[in-house]
Scaffold this active site. Structure first.
Site, short mmCIF file in Angstrom:
data_model
loop_
_atom_site.label_atom_id
_atom_site.label_comp_id
_atom_site.label_asym_id
_atom_site.label_seq_id
_atom_site.Cartn_x
_atom_site.Cartn_y
_atom_site.Cartn_z
N TYR A 1 -31.12 -6.94 3.70
CA TYR A 1 -31.59 -6.57 2.36
C TYR A 1 -32.10 -5.13 2.28
O TYR A 1 -31.77 -4.40 1.35
CB TYR A 1 -32.68 -7.54 1.84
CG TYR A 1 -33.02 -7.29 0.39
CD1 TYR A 1 -32.18 -7.73 -0.62
CD2 TYR A 1 -34.17 -6.59 0.03
CE1 TYR A 1 -32.47 -7.48 -1.95
CE2 TYR A 1 -34.47 -6.32 -1.29
CZ TYR A 1 -33.62 -6.78 -2.29
OH TYR A 1 -33.90 -6.53 -3.60
N THR B 1 -28.65 -17.68 13.03
CA THR B 1 -28.14 -17.98 11.69
C THR B 1 -27.76 -19.45 11.58
O THR B 1 -28.14 -20.14 10.63
CB THR B 1 -26.91 -17.11 11.39
OG1 THR B 1 -27.25 -15.74 11.52
CG2 THR B 1 -26.40 -17.37 9.98
N ARG C 1 -23.35 -10.72 6.14
CA ARG C 1 -24.53 -11.48 5.73
C ARG C 1 -25.72 -10.57 5.47
O ARG C 1 -26.61 -10.94 4.70
CB ARG C 1 -24.90 -12.52 6.79
CG ARG C 1 -23.88 -13.63 6.93
CD ARG C 1 -24.38 -14.78 7.79
NE ARG C 1 -25.26 -15.65 7.04
CZ ARG C 1 -25.09 -16.98 6.93
NH1 ARG C 1 -24.07 -17.58 7.53
NH2 ARG C 1 -25.94 -17.71 6.23
N LYS D 1 -23.81 -8.85 19.85
CA LYS D 1 -22.97 -9.89 19.26
C LYS D 1 -22.29 -9.25 18.06
O LYS D 1 -22.95 -8.91 17.07
CB LYS D 1 -23.81 -11.10 18.82
CG LYS D 1 -23.00 -12.17 18.10
CD LYS D 1 -23.89 -13.28 17.55
CE LYS D 1 -23.05 -14.28 16.74
NZ LYS D 1 -23.89 -15.34 16.13
N TYR E 1 -27.40 -8.05 17.05
CA TYR E 1 -26.54 -8.98 16.30
C TYR E 1 -26.07 -8.27 15.03
O TYR E 1 -26.85 -8.04 14.12
CB TYR E 1 -27.31 -10.25 15.98
CG TYR E 1 -26.57 -11.30 15.18
CD1 TYR E 1 -25.20 -11.27 14.99
CD2 TYR E 1 -27.28 -12.36 14.62
CE1 TYR E 1 -24.54 -12.24 14.26
CE2 TYR E 1 -26.64 -13.34 13.89
CZ TYR E 1 -25.27 -13.28 13.71
OH TYR E 1 -24.63 -14.25 12.97
N ILE F 1 -20.71 -15.95 21.17
CA ILE F 1 -21.84 -16.74 20.66
C ILE F 1 -21.26 -17.52 19.49
O ILE F 1 -20.91 -16.96 18.46
CB ILE F 1 -23.02 -15.85 20.26
CG1 ILE F 1 -23.59 -15.18 21.53
CG2 ILE F 1 -24.10 -16.66 19.55
CD1 ILE F 1 -24.74 -14.23 21.29
#
Length: 294
Positions: free
Chosen positions: A109, A46, A140, A163, A135, A205
């Site tokens: 999405y 990201t 997000r 993560k 992740y 991270i």
């Protein structure tokens, strides 16, 4: 076996004025990170603007980082996608480029079900031989990996870690209780490094590591070596700066911070844009208070 223990930097991708990758600058950033004890390089996640970089540039960034790192630290490639077939292609290409592991964000999405997440990650895992870090960043992606789903995916031999950037420490605790000690948990939030370590985490991270790699590494290692007081001091000293690095959407503030510090990493690619003046002043103040600007 863990891919890494400590602080892995979610490295920014430096850009030229025309939007191409500045590989000379990337080499400088990697050397700066390694010189300051960063434990792993996370390339084109990201923070590295993977969603606006071409597949070709993304793979070249991984190959280049692997070449520059030269075995000194592991190189973990962002290879996530909301299209499973595309994710498989990216993961396979990253493996061929030399990545030591891949970081796979939840499909964004689409809003996959938990069953869909299991099918997605299992399909990618079966297509490559290198380790996978899940992740989870629902803020997000609009998609959360439930603890029971993480536990199910932990049974896949090359899915070795998560993560966790949900911000939900109760969820992190539940994951830790379900997966056992052989599955690694990394904090995905710089303001929660110590809380995640206290639940058995292996490290972070980190966005903060871009500007403060030594301090972030030391924070984790002090905690893991039993010096919780020193670790706590480092965590709390960084809180103002961490807040400023997320006062606008990542990686806008951290790239701005690096530019203010003289690293000339360029702008973000659209649709990410320059910081608002008020937020820029907040960032400058935090960098100054932390000792990174005069």
């Amino acid at each position: 076996m863990s891919i890494f223990t400590g602080a892995g930097v979610a490295l920014v991708t430096p850009m030229n004025a025309d939007g191409s990758v500045n590989f000379e600058k990337m080499k400088e950033l990697i050397e700066f990170q390694i010189a300051n004890d960063t434990d792993a390089l996370i390339i084109c996640g990201t923070t590295g603007e993977a969603t606006t970089i071409s597949d070709e540039d993304q793979i070249e960034c991984v190959r280049f980082a692997k070449e520059v790192a030269a075995g000194r630290v592991p190189v973990i490639a962002g290879a996530g996608s909301n299209d499973t077939a595309h994710c498989i292609e990216l993961a396979q290409a990253c493996e061929k480029a030399g990545a030591d592991g891949v970081l796979l964000v939840t499909p964004y999405y689409n809003k996959a079900t938990q069953k869909g997440l299991i099918l997605h990650y299992t399909a990618v895992a079966e297509s490559i031989n290198i380790p996978i870090i899940l992740y989870n960043v629902p803020g997000r992606t609009g998609c959360n990996i439930a603890p029971k789903t993480v536990a199910e995916l932990a049974k896949v031999k090359n899915i070795v870690a998560v993560k966790e950037a949900s911000g939900n420490l109760s969820q992190v605790a539940e994951i830790a209780a379900l997966v056992g000690p052989d599955f690694d948990i990394y904090s995905g939030n710089d303001d929660q490094i110590l809380p995640v370590l206290s639940l058995g985490g292996k490290g972070v991270i980190s966005v903060l590591s871009n500007v403060a790699p030594k301090q972030t590494h030391d924070m984790v290692m002090n905690y893991l070596n039993g010096d919780t007081a020193a670790a706590t001091k480092l965590q709390l000293e960084a809180i103002e700066l961490i807040g400023a690095l997320f006062c606008e959407v990542n990686p806008i503030p951290v790239k701005t911070a690096l530019n203010l510090m003289g690293y000339e990493v360029g702008a973000c690619k659209l649709p990410l844009c320059e910081m608002e003046p008020k937020n820029l002043e907040t960032l400058k103040t935090a960098l100054t208070n932390y000792g990174l600007l005069k």
